[in-house]
Enzyme design. Structure first.
Site, PDB file in Angstrom:
ATOM      1  N   ARG A 166      26.542-138.892  -8.303  1.00  0.00           N
ATOM      2  CA  ARG A 166      25.838-137.664  -8.304  1.00  0.00           C
ATOM      3  C   ARG A 166      24.918-137.386  -9.579  1.00  0.00           C
ATOM      4  O   ARG A 166      25.253-137.802 -10.621  1.00  0.00           O
ATOM      5  CB  ARG A 166      27.064-136.745  -8.458  1.00  0.00           C
ATOM      6  CG  ARG A 166      27.894-136.673  -7.301  1.00  0.00           C
ATOM      7  CD  ARG A 166      26.997-135.730  -6.216  1.00  0.00           C
ATOM      8  NE  ARG A 166      27.753-135.428  -5.014  1.00  0.00           N
ATOM      9  CZ  ARG A 166      27.657-136.195  -3.961  1.00  0.00           C
ATOM     10  NH1 ARG A 166      27.000-137.384  -4.106  1.00  0.00           N
ATOM     11  NH2 ARG A 166      28.290-135.754  -2.864  1.00  0.00           N
TER      12      ARG A 166
ATOM     13  N   GLU B  24      19.146-131.693  -7.397  1.00  0.00           N
ATOM     14  CA  GLU B  24      18.942-131.545  -5.950  1.00  0.00           C
ATOM     15  C   GLU B  24      18.743-130.225  -5.208  1.00  0.00           C
ATOM     16  O   GLU B  24      19.633-129.520  -5.605  1.00  0.00           O
ATOM     17  CB  GLU B  24      19.838-132.538  -5.444  1.00  0.00           C
ATOM     18  CG  GLU B  24      19.670-133.333  -4.395  1.00  0.00           C
ATOM     19  CD  GLU B  24      20.376-134.588  -3.895  1.00  0.00           C
ATOM     20  OE1 GLU B  24      20.931-134.907  -2.957  1.00  0.00           O
ATOM     21  OE2 GLU B  24      20.638-135.495  -5.033  1.00  0.00           O
TER      22      GLU B  24
ATOM     23  N   HIS C 162      18.291-139.294  -1.446  1.00  0.00           N
ATOM     24  CA  HIS C 162      19.498-139.204  -1.137  1.00  0.00           C
ATOM     25  C   HIS C 162      19.714-139.664   0.519  1.00  0.00           C
ATOM     26  O   HIS C 162      20.328-138.980   1.186  1.00  0.00           O
ATOM     27  CB  HIS C 162      20.080-137.604  -1.200  1.00  0.00           C
ATOM     28  CG  HIS C 162      21.598-137.494  -1.340  1.00  0.00           C
ATOM     29  ND1 HIS C 162      22.064-136.523  -2.160  1.00  0.00           N
ATOM     30  CD2 HIS C 162      22.557-138.469  -0.952  1.00  0.00           C
ATOM     31  CE1 HIS C 162      23.423-136.926  -2.114  1.00  0.00           C
ATOM     32  NE2 HIS C 162      23.717-138.064  -1.588  1.00  0.00           N
TER      33      HIS C 162
END
Length: 379
Positions: A293, A322, A341
């Site tokens: 993450r 993000e 991602h």
């Protein structure tokens, strides 16, 4: 945007994300006969709640949240779950196609006995023919492999120079920042190196971390070390991977690693784990790859380490804010590799995640979930 109100007494599955339309489960006679399907495209929180109010007479027993889930409206919060229009009375479960479950009020789901399932393919599912075990870990590990190779060999940077110059000799000389013949191993004050025999530390050794370790060991010939809160004795014995405890003692050991791959989940405990103190203990010229993450990395500390040379390469598939990608990371194409991602973004995972999510619904609604909930149930 959505279907008309229910005209039958069948339980309803609400799809807020598109499933795989060719899914064998979705198109099966048994599924169609058992459930009514309702589709909705998320826009705003208010619009979603209004939609639920219009469909209060529907018996919504499950929500298929797919990959994006409820991020667009700020997550599945208590204010949504406890809103008068939310189908708490009939809702048995919400299913995800992703591994991560950021933005969910788990306590409130638990309070109202609403189950949340995420994607797991580490154990067999008898309702699915030809299930590919460890598929998501395998595909995310491919992404890790690419970023690690980028760190050692800088292929994408050489590709960029090759396209710009149209000349192999000029491209290599430009990378080396010198005139005359360049072999191709120099990039200014850095060198392209082989990953073979180099030490890699994997932070976290879940199903994804294990697949990363296999690929780096058997694909690139790297020496594998792993770091977590408890030893995985099977992996330590069968694969000779060296274990390091994830606590303060790890700092004194960081100097030996040429590469570090982060596969940890995003939790309060892992936020900014990779900070200035961590990086100061690392070997200069580190290759750092983050697949976990974005907030696990202290972006300011990492950016400074790129400038000083403490980090020679940063590979990212996840980002701090993000979906936005930091400008400094985007512009530093010689020192960074970025993917949006998409570590698990393959046709194989998309199709299989849909099948697994739909079978979760089948099992929960039929009351058969207890036998397998240990490997995919979140709450």
């Amino acid at each position: 945007m959505c279907d008309s109100p229910a005209t039958t007494g069948k339980p309803t599955i609400l799809f807020i994300a598109d499933p795989c339309e060719t899914s064998a489960t979705l198109n099966s006679k048994a599924f169609k006969e058992k459930f009514r399907i309702l589709r909705y495209q998320l826009d705003t929180k208010e619009a979603f709640l209004n939609f639920l109010e219009r469909h209060e007479q529907d018996k919504i027993c499950a929500i298929y949240a797919g990959f994006p889930a409820f991020k667009k409206i700020g997550g599945m919060t208590r204010s949504i779950i406890e809103h008068k229009s939310f189908p708490r009375k009939n809702l048995k479960c919400i299913v995800l196609c992703s591994r991560g479950y950021d933005g969910w009020d788990l306590d409130t789901l638990r309070k109202h006995e609403i189950r949340l399932y995420n994607y797991q393919d580490d154990e067999n599912e008898k309702l699915i023919d030809d299930l590919k075990l460890h598929q998501v870990g395998n595909d995310v590990a491919d992404c890790a492999l690419w970023h690690i190779l980028e760190g050692f060999r800088k292929f994408s940077y050489y590709q960029k120079l090759s396209r710009e110059t149209g000349n192999t000799l000029t491209a290599r000389a430009k990378a080396a920042e010198k005139s005359g013949f360049a072999f191709g191993h120099e990039l200014g004050n850095m060198f392209a190196e082989s990953p073979r025999g180099k030490k890699c530390l994997i932070l976290g050794l879940g199903s994804i971390g294990k697949q990363v370790a296999y690929k780096l060991q058997y694909g690139l010939g790297m020496e594998i070390h792993y770091c977590k809160r408890s030893e995985d004795c099977t992996m330590s014995q069968n694969e000779s991977w060296k274990f390091h405890l994830l606590d303060e003692t790890i700092y004194a050991k960081l100097y030996q690693f040429h590469a570090i791959v982060v596969t940890l989940p995003g939790t309060p405990q892992t936020e900014h784990l990779i900070n200035r103190k961590f990086l100061e203990h690392c070997n200069p010229g580190l290759i750092l790859v983050n697949l976990g993450r974005g907030k696990i990395l202290d972006l300011r500390a990492v950016s400074d380490a790129l400038v000083t040379g403490r980090i020679n390469h940063l590979g990212l598939d996840v980002f701090n804010k993000e979906p936005e990608i930091d400008e400094k990371i985007r512009s530093s194409d010689r020192l960074t590799s970025i993917t949006p991602h998409l570590g698990s973004a393959t046709k194989d995972v998309f199709e299989q995640s849909c099948e697994l999510a739909l079978t979760r619904i089948l099992r929960v609604v039929s009351g058969e979930a207890a036998s397998d909930e240990h490997f995919s149930r979140v709450v």
